[in-house]
Design a protein around this motif. Sequence first.
Motif, PDB file in Angstrom:
ATOM      1  N   PRO A  47      20.466 -14.043 -57.132  1.00 52.15           N
ATOM      2  CA  PRO A  47      20.439 -15.200 -58.038  1.00 52.15           C
ATOM      3  C   PRO A  47      21.297 -16.365 -57.547  1.00 52.15           C
ATOM      4  CG  PRO A  47      20.720 -13.165 -59.278  1.00 52.15           C
ATOM      5  CD  PRO A  47      20.893 -12.813 -57.842  1.00 52.15           C
ATOM      6  N   PHE A  48      22.470 -16.048 -56.991  1.00 53.30           N
ATOM      7  CA  PHE A  48      23.345 -17.109 -56.493  1.00 53.30           C
ATOM      8  C   PHE A  48      22.734 -17.783 -55.262  1.00 53.30           C
ATOM      9  CE2 PHE A  48      26.333 -14.094 -58.566  1.00 53.30           C
ATOM     10  CZ  PHE A  48      26.812 -14.950 -59.554  1.00 53.30           C
ATOM     11  N   ILE A  50      19.558 -18.122 -54.625  1.00 54.08           N
ATOM     12  CA  ILE A  50      18.472 -18.991 -55.119  1.00 54.08           C
ATOM     13  C   ILE A  50      19.036 -20.270 -55.724  1.00 54.08           C
ATOM     14  CG2 ILE A  50      16.616 -19.179 -56.815  1.00 54.08           C
ATOM     15  CD1 ILE A  50      16.111 -16.180 -56.397  1.00 54.08           C
ATOM     16  N   LEU A  51      20.143 -20.141 -56.473  1.00 50.08           N
ATOM     17  CA  LEU A  51      20.782 -21.326 -57.055  1.00 50.08           C
ATOM     18  C   LEU A  51      21.292 -22.279 -55.978  1.00 50.08           C
ATOM     19  CD1 LEU A  51      22.823 -19.829 -60.052  1.00 50.08           C
ATOM     20  CD2 LEU A  51      20.865 -21.387 -60.181  1.00 50.08           C
ATOM     21  N   LEU A  52      21.806 -21.722 -54.876  1.00 44.93           N
ATOM     22  CA  LEU A  52      22.276 -22.566 -53.780  1.00 44.93           C
ATOM     23  C   LEU A  52      21.127 -23.372 -53.186  1.00 44.93           C
ATOM     24  CD1 LEU A  52      24.756 -20.153 -51.924  1.00 44.93           C
ATOM     25  CD2 LEU A  52      25.346 -22.244 -53.160  1.00 44.93           C
ATOM     26  N   VAL A  54      18.169 -24.138 -54.682  1.00 51.04           N
ATOM     27  CA  VAL A  54      17.674 -25.094 -55.682  1.00 51.04           C
ATOM     28  C   VAL A  54      18.631 -26.283 -55.808  1.00 51.04           C
ATOM     29  CG1 VAL A  54      17.157 -25.429 -58.123  1.00 51.04           C
ATOM     30  CG2 VAL A  54      16.393 -23.346 -56.958  1.00 51.04           C
ATOM     31  N   GLY A  55      19.938 -25.991 -55.855  1.00 46.09           N
ATOM     32  CA  GLY A  55      20.920 -27.057 -55.980  1.00 46.09           C
ATOM     33  C   GLY A  55      20.917 -27.993 -54.778  1.00 46.09           C
ATOM     34  N   TYR A  56      20.818 -27.411 -53.593  1.00 51.45           N
ATOM     35  CA  TYR A  56      20.823 -28.232 -52.380  1.00 51.45           C
ATOM     36  C   TYR A  56      19.551 -29.086 -52.297  1.00 51.45           C
ATOM     37  CZ  TYR A  56      22.100 -29.586 -47.645  1.00 51.45           C
ATOM     38  OH  TYR A  56      22.470 -30.321 -46.537  1.00 51.45           O
ATOM     39  N   GLU A  58      17.836 -30.158 -54.738  1.00 57.41           N
ATOM     40  CA  GLU A  58      17.852 -31.166 -55.808  1.00 57.41           C
ATOM     41  C   GLU A  58      18.792 -32.326 -55.492  1.00 57.41           C
ATOM     42  OE1 GLU A  58      16.970 -33.057 -59.373  1.00 57.41           O
ATOM     43  OE2 GLU A  58      15.990 -31.288 -58.489  1.00 57.41           O
ATOM     44  N   ALA A 202      18.269 -17.099 -48.829  1.00 63.57           N
ATOM     45  CA  ALA A 202      17.578 -16.625 -50.031  1.00 63.57           C
ATOM     46  C   ALA A 202      16.421 -15.707 -49.670  1.00 63.57           C
ATOM     47  CB  ALA A 202      17.076 -17.821 -50.841  1.00 63.57           C
ATOM     48  N   LEU A 239      28.331 -12.994 -55.847  1.00 67.18           N
ATOM     49  CA  LEU A 239      28.709 -14.390 -55.677  1.00 67.18           C
ATOM     50  C   LEU A 239      29.409 -14.613 -54.337  1.00 67.18           C
ATOM     51  CD1 LEU A 239      29.150 -17.297 -56.642  1.00 67.18           C
ATOM     52  CD2 LEU A 239      31.200 -16.501 -57.843  1.00 67.18           C
ATOM     53  N   SER A 242      27.032 -14.175 -51.335  1.00 63.45           N
ATOM     54  CA  SER A 242      26.124 -15.304 -51.125  1.00 63.45           C
ATOM     55  C   SER A 242      26.846 -16.488 -50.479  1.00 63.45           C
ATOM     56  CB  SER A 242      25.504 -15.744 -52.452  1.00 63.45           C
ATOM     57  OG  SER A 242      24.613 -14.767 -52.932  1.00 63.45           O
TER      58      SER A 242
END
Length: 306
Positions: A47-48, A50-52, A54-56, A58, A202, A239, A242
């Motif tokens: 999950p972390f 994937i968030l990295l 998506v955040g990058y 965006e 990811a 966390l 990742s």
Amino acid sequence: MITSPIWLPATIVAGAVQAWRTAVQKRVSYSMSVNAAGLVRYLYGLPFAILLVVGYEEFFASGGFPVLGRWFLLFCAAGGLAQIVATNLLIMAFSHRNFVVGTAYSKTEAVQGAILSFLLLGERLSPLSLAGIGCGVLGVMVLSTGGKRMGPMDFVRALGQPAALCGIASGFFFALTAIGIRRATQEVVTPDPIRAALIVLATTICLQVAMQGCYLFLRERDQVRAVFANWRVAGQVGLLSSIGSACWFTGFATAPVALVRIVGQVEVAFTFAFSRFYLGERMVRSEGLGLILVVTGVILALAGTR
């Protein structure tokens, strides 16, 4: 070939975060099997990761999602599988009686990485950087003895021990991991190495969850419950894993594999020095020599890149 100076801070951060993650993961490993502990690292890290990505995408990336080469998934899967095998072999090396020998031989990863990256990727390092790799590996091997008196012939005679064989094999597969990840990042069509590294991260973790998760479900089904029972500590492991892997992958995407690995080994020296100087634990002469060799190796490796 170094494509961006970001590899150096990324590698140093990776080493520091890895030490932190290992310390936390020990709390998890006491209550589950080797494979279950490995799955925790990937499952809770996904999950972390994937968030990295998506955040990058965006806030920092420009344009549409980059095109992925036809070998992208293959190299991600190969690097991910090699990391799983390497981790298990390292734990096997620790489980044998001669913990020192197994640990020391696993640290030949930087040398094996230099040879494999030359054969498989055509990467060349300067003589000064190669000297730094040799010096650094020697220093880590000295530190691995824990102050015990072990001469060069002691390591040679230990070659036939199971701990040594598992340690060397572990270093080999860790080197293959780095090469697989580096090739995977080259399959991401983007000039941004961080973007490529996060996409590979990811994807690789997703494949690792599938591979190790299926194995655990088929062969160690009783361990599945333990993976989810320790979610609070496991989340911390995920966390840190990742973040650390994102930094390692960025290093692999922008600099030669062996160079990243030898600079990453300075983390061993910092950890060791902290325990000695800050906590006041006694340092023997051989351990001081090991620290000097590791730091000297990193300096030589960096000087060879100029």
